[in-house]
Every structure is written in structure tokens, then in C-alpha cells.
Motif scaffolding. Structure first.
Motif, short mmCIF file in Angstrom:
data_model
loop_
_atom_site.label_atom_id
_atom_site.label_comp_id
_atom_site.label_asym_id
_atom_site.label_seq_id
_atom_site.Cartn_x
_atom_site.Cartn_y
_atom_site.Cartn_z
N GLU A 158 25.03 -31.52 31.66
CA GLU A 158 24.02 -32.53 32.03
C GLU A 158 22.90 -32.61 31.01
O GLU A 158 22.23 -33.64 30.89
N ASN A 159 22.67 -31.53 30.27
CA ASN A 159 21.56 -31.48 29.33
C ASN A 159 21.98 -31.74 27.88
O ASN A 159 21.25 -31.39 26.95
N THR A 160 23.15 -32.30 27.70
CA THR A 160 23.59 -32.60 26.33
C THR A 160 23.91 -34.08 26.14
O THR A 160 24.48 -34.46 25.12
N GLU A 161 23.56 -34.90 27.12
CA GLU A 161 23.86 -36.33 27.02
C GLU A 161 23.16 -36.95 25.82
O GLU A 161 21.97 -36.77 25.60
N GLY A 162 23.92 -37.70 25.03
CA GLY A 162 23.36 -38.39 23.88
C GLY A 162 23.17 -37.52 22.66
O GLY A 162 22.60 -37.96 21.66
N GLU A 163 23.60 -36.26 22.71
CA GLU A 163 23.44 -35.36 21.57
C GLU A 163 24.79 -34.99 20.97
O GLU A 163 25.81 -35.03 21.64
N ALA A 164 24.75 -34.68 19.69
CA ALA A 164 25.94 -34.07 19.07
C ALA A 164 26.02 -32.64 19.60
O ALA A 164 25.05 -31.88 19.48
N VAL A 165 27.13 -32.29 20.18
CA VAL A 165 27.20 -31.02 20.92
C VAL A 165 28.12 -30.03 20.22
O VAL A 165 29.22 -30.36 19.79
N GLU A 166 27.64 -28.79 20.15
CA GLU A 166 28.47 -27.67 19.68
C GLU A 166 28.99 -26.94 20.92
O GLU A 166 28.26 -26.75 21.89
N TYR A 167 30.27 -26.58 20.89
CA TYR A 167 30.85 -25.86 22.03
C TYR A 167 31.26 -24.46 21.58
O TYR A 167 31.70 -24.25 20.46
N ARG A 168 31.09 -23.51 22.50
CA ARG A 168 31.55 -22.15 22.24
C ARG A 168 32.45 -21.68 23.38
O ARG A 168 32.20 -22.01 24.54
N PHE A 169 33.49 -20.93 23.02
CA PHE A 169 34.40 -20.40 24.04
C PHE A 169 34.00 -18.97 24.38
O PHE A 169 33.78 -18.14 23.48
N TYR A 170 33.90 -18.69 25.66
CA TYR A 170 33.56 -17.36 26.14
C TYR A 170 34.76 -16.79 26.90
O TYR A 170 35.11 -17.27 27.97
N PRO A 171 35.42 -15.78 26.32
CA PRO A 171 36.63 -15.24 26.96
C PRO A 171 36.30 -14.46 28.23
O PRO A 171 35.19 -13.94 28.39
N SER A 172 37.26 -14.40 29.12
CA SER A 172 37.11 -13.58 30.32
C SER A 172 37.30 -12.11 29.96
O SER A 172 37.76 -11.77 28.86
N GLU A 173 36.97 -11.24 30.89
CA GLU A 173 37.19 -9.80 30.70
C GLU A 173 38.68 -9.52 30.52
O GLU A 173 39.07 -8.63 29.76
N ILE A 174 39.50 -10.30 31.22
CA ILE A 174 40.96 -10.13 31.12
C ILE A 174 41.42 -10.41 29.70
O ILE A 174 42.18 -9.63 29.10
N VAL A 175 40.97 -11.53 29.13
CA VAL A 175 41.36 -11.90 27.77
C VAL A 175 40.87 -10.87 26.76
O VAL A 175 41.59 -10.49 25.83
N ARG A 176 39.65 -10.41 26.94
CA ARG A 176 39.09 -9.42 26.01
C ARG A 176 39.94 -8.15 25.98
O ARG A 176 40.27 -7.63 24.91
N ALA A 177 40.31 -7.65 27.16
CA ALA A 177 41.14 -6.45 27.24
C ALA A 177 42.55 -6.71 26.70
O ALA A 177 43.13 -5.88 26.01
N TYR A 178 43.07 -7.88 27.02
CA TYR A 178 44.43 -8.29 26.65
C TYR A 178 44.58 -8.40 25.14
O TYR A 178 45.55 -7.93 24.55
#
Length: 373
Positions: A158-178
């Protein structure tokens, strides 16, 4: 660490990973289950399709499932982490989430808790999962962290409307261990309601499995071990998913340990060494446990109850009064069920035995004298 069971001696852990390897406290006593699992995993570790890397520990609360999972981390030399499952888990809780990075100006306009949470996520080094970060910074439970992450996703969008947006992926604990080859304890996956979530988990637990992330496909690290811990089913409880159970290569039915081991652990935990009293308390726990299960009473009498009861008695509490507050009321507060438990104790002569040790305790004066120095 027991060097006999280290699975990858040549592997170099980072300092952060070394800190995650469980350190056995002096009070830890290796159980038969722990020794058996270690021997089996080590024997099959380099045998291809015969490898044991998914383990199921099923038993009552307080039967030592998490203690065994942590002990395996110490014995195998693998970082330990865990995920506690909850009914409304969705796929983002399994794989992680993509979060837009909002500008510092917009960030400052948010509520303090939301601002703190987003800043902590943005500043993270990728070593900790998103849920872990929120749990730490906000002091909330894992399921609350999962819900909060979904709120933050909506808020950030909701707070990025009209902006060029950078996205970051945050892995779950499962993915981190895996991905990194840790020992992951998966607590209570049988509570998950969404079949799609279970399918994703089932697929990941294949020995040659993978997890499809929005950014990449993560292959199962050869050192990754999943330890599934679940409470034994009572009437009306959801059984463990059959497909998930099928991916397990070794299972243990976790019951109360032998009375001898119960006494050893109680002495180590509490420092209390009156063997006669501990013996009667252990017999009481054993009978209450059997009676609760035989009558489908959902509460359990386990090792935790035993430790806290013994510790209260050691500090001068009434043996019989503390039985209710430390053990019976944890099992049930239903009057009819309590009567069943009381009758079982009486029929096994334990009501009389408890009265005898109560008298012995009073004669000996303060029980603090029985604690180890």
C-alpha cells in the motif's frame, strides 16, 4: 559433541552456524532412542537411497522429543533450528515471502511496531528467516510472526503506489535449513489444515527433493536432516498425513523412559537426591500416564511434570498437594476424570505410598538438605 556420529567431518561451519549446534548441558542423559537413531543414521549416511535423513518422533508432550532432536544436532555436528506448525499455515510459511522495500520517508510515517519490524527485515543479513527476525524483534510467537509478515506485505504494498519498487525475498526457516544443511525440527505438522501446504512439505522431504522459490530452485542440501516431532494422537485428533509419514525413514515411539532413567534425570535437573521419594513420585507419574491414555484423557503426565513436582517437593511443598498443582491439573480439571486418576493411584497402592513419603518428608525437616551441594 560425540565425534563418533559427526556426519560430515570435513565440513567447515561459519561462526554463526557453530553457535546453532546444540551444546549438551551436564544434565543431559542419552536415551535409547538417541543412541539408536545416531547409530542408524551414521550407518546409512553414505548408502544412497538407503540414507536416513527424515526422522519421526511421536509421543506425548514432555516425553523428550525436542530434547532428542537437539541431541542429534550435537551428535551429528549440525546447526539446529525449528519451525512450529500451526493450523493456518500457507505456502509462504513454507517457502518465504517477497517483500517490497518502501522509501525511508514512507517508513517513518508508519506505526512504531510496523516501522521497527520492517527496518529489522531490511537490515537483516539473510542468515535469519523473516519469521525468526519478527519473533526476536517484536517478542512474538512464530504463528503470530507469520500473521504479522502477511500484514507487513499488505502494508508495504500500500505504501509503494506510484514508486519504482525494489523487492527482496525473505526465505522461511525451512528453506534456510534446507539450503544450508541444518537439522530442522518440524513440530506438529499434523495441525496444518491446507492440503497444498502439506504437498509442498512432502515434496521437499524427498531425498532428492527441491523447493521452488520465486527467485530460484533450492535443492536439498546433502546434510539436511528433518526431525518431525508430533504428539501421539488421541480420540478426535488429526493423524499425521500419510504421505508425510511415508517419507520418513526412521520412527520412534516416545514413551516415558525407564524409572531408573527418570530418577537419574530428576536428580540431575533438580539436585534432589532422596531416592525413596523420587521413586514413589516416578511410580505415580507412570500410573497416571497409563491411566490417562487408557481412558482417552487428553492431558499427559510426562517428564516435565515429574521434574516440576520433584522440585516443588524438594523445596518443602506438600507431596500430595503439589501432586494436583504440578501433575493432575495439567492432565485434566474435569471432576470425573480426576476421580479416575485418583482411583488408579489408590488401586496400585500409591495413595498410601504418597502418604508414607509425606510423613517421611515432615520427619526429615526441610528437604533443601537433600539437594546436592
Amino acid at each position: 559433541m560425540n565425534q563418533d556420529y559427526v556426519l560430515s567431518p570435513a565440513r567447515q561451519l561459519t561462526d554463526a552456524e557453530k553457535a546453532l549446534v546444540w551444546k549438551k548441558p551436564p544434565t543431559h542423559k542419552a536415551s535409547e532412542e538417541e543412541r539408536r537413531i545416531c547409530a542408524e543414521v551414521k550407518r546409512n549416511w553414505n548408502r544412497g537411497e538407503m540414507k536416513i535423513a527424515n526422522i519421526l518422533l511421536e509421543g506425548d508432550a514432555g516425553s523428550g522429543k525436542t530434547q532428542v532432536a537437539k541431541a542429534l544436532s550435537a551428535n551429528f555436528g549440525l546447526p539446529y533450528t525449528k519451525v512450529t506448525c500451526f493450523a493456518d499455515m500457507d505456502k509462504s510459511d513454507i517457502i518465504g515471502a517477497i517483500l517490497p522495500v518502501i522509501s525511508s520517508e514512507r517508513l517513518e510515517k508508519l506505526e512504531p511496531a510496523d516501522r521497527t519490524a520492517l527496518k529489522a527485515l531490511y537490515e537483516s543479513d539473510g542468515f535469519q528467516s523473516a519469521a525468526g527476525i519478527l519473533t526476536d524483534v517484536l517478542g512474538i510467537a512464530p504463528e503470530q510472526a507469520a500473521f504479522k509478515m502477511k500484514q507487513l506485505l499488505k502494508l508495504a504494498a500500500e505504501n509503494t503506489e506510484g514508486e519504482a519498487v525494489e523487492y527482496r525475498f525473505y526465505p522461511s526457516e525451512i528453506v534456510r535449513a534446507y539450503k544450508n544443511g541444518y537439522l530442522l525440527e518440524i513440530q506438529e505438522p499434523n495441525v496444518i489444515r491446507d492440503a497444498a501446504v502439506l504437498m509442498a512439505l512432502n515434496s521437499a522431504l524427498e531425498l532428492d527433493g527441491s523447493i521452488n522459490l520465486p527467485t530460484e530452485i533450492v535443492r536439498r542440501h546433502p546434510d539436511f536432516i528433518a526431525v518431525i516431532t508430533t504428539n501421539r494422537s488421541y480420540a478426535g485428533a488429526r493423524p499425521l498425513n500419510e504421505a508425510l509419514r511415508d517419507r520418513v525413514q526412521h520412527s520412534e515411539k516416545m514413551d516415558l523412559p525407564t524409572k531408573e532413567v527418570m530418577l537419574e534425570r530428576a536428580m540431575a535437573k533438580t539436585g534432589y537426591r532422596n531416592e525413596r521419594v523420587l521413586d514413589v513420585l516416578a511410580d505415580t507419574i507412570i500410573i497416571l500416564d497409563k491411566t490417562a491414555r487408557a481412558n482417552a484423557i487428553k492431558g499427559v503426565a510426562g517428564m516435565r511434570s515429574y521434574f516440576y513436582w520433584a522440585d516443588a517437593v524438594a523445596d518443602g511443598a506438600s507431596v500430595k498437594q503439589s501432586l494436583y498443582h504440578k501433575v493432575i491439573y495439567k492432565i485434566t480439571t474435569d471432576s470425573e476424570e480426576i476421580k479416575l486418576l485418583e482411583d488408579a493411584l489408590a488401586s496400585h497402592g500409591l495413595t498410601a505410598s504418597l502418604e508414607e513419603v509425606e510423613v517421611q518428608v515432615k520427619k526429615n525437616g526441610t528437604l533443601k538438605l537433600w539437594r546436592s551441594r
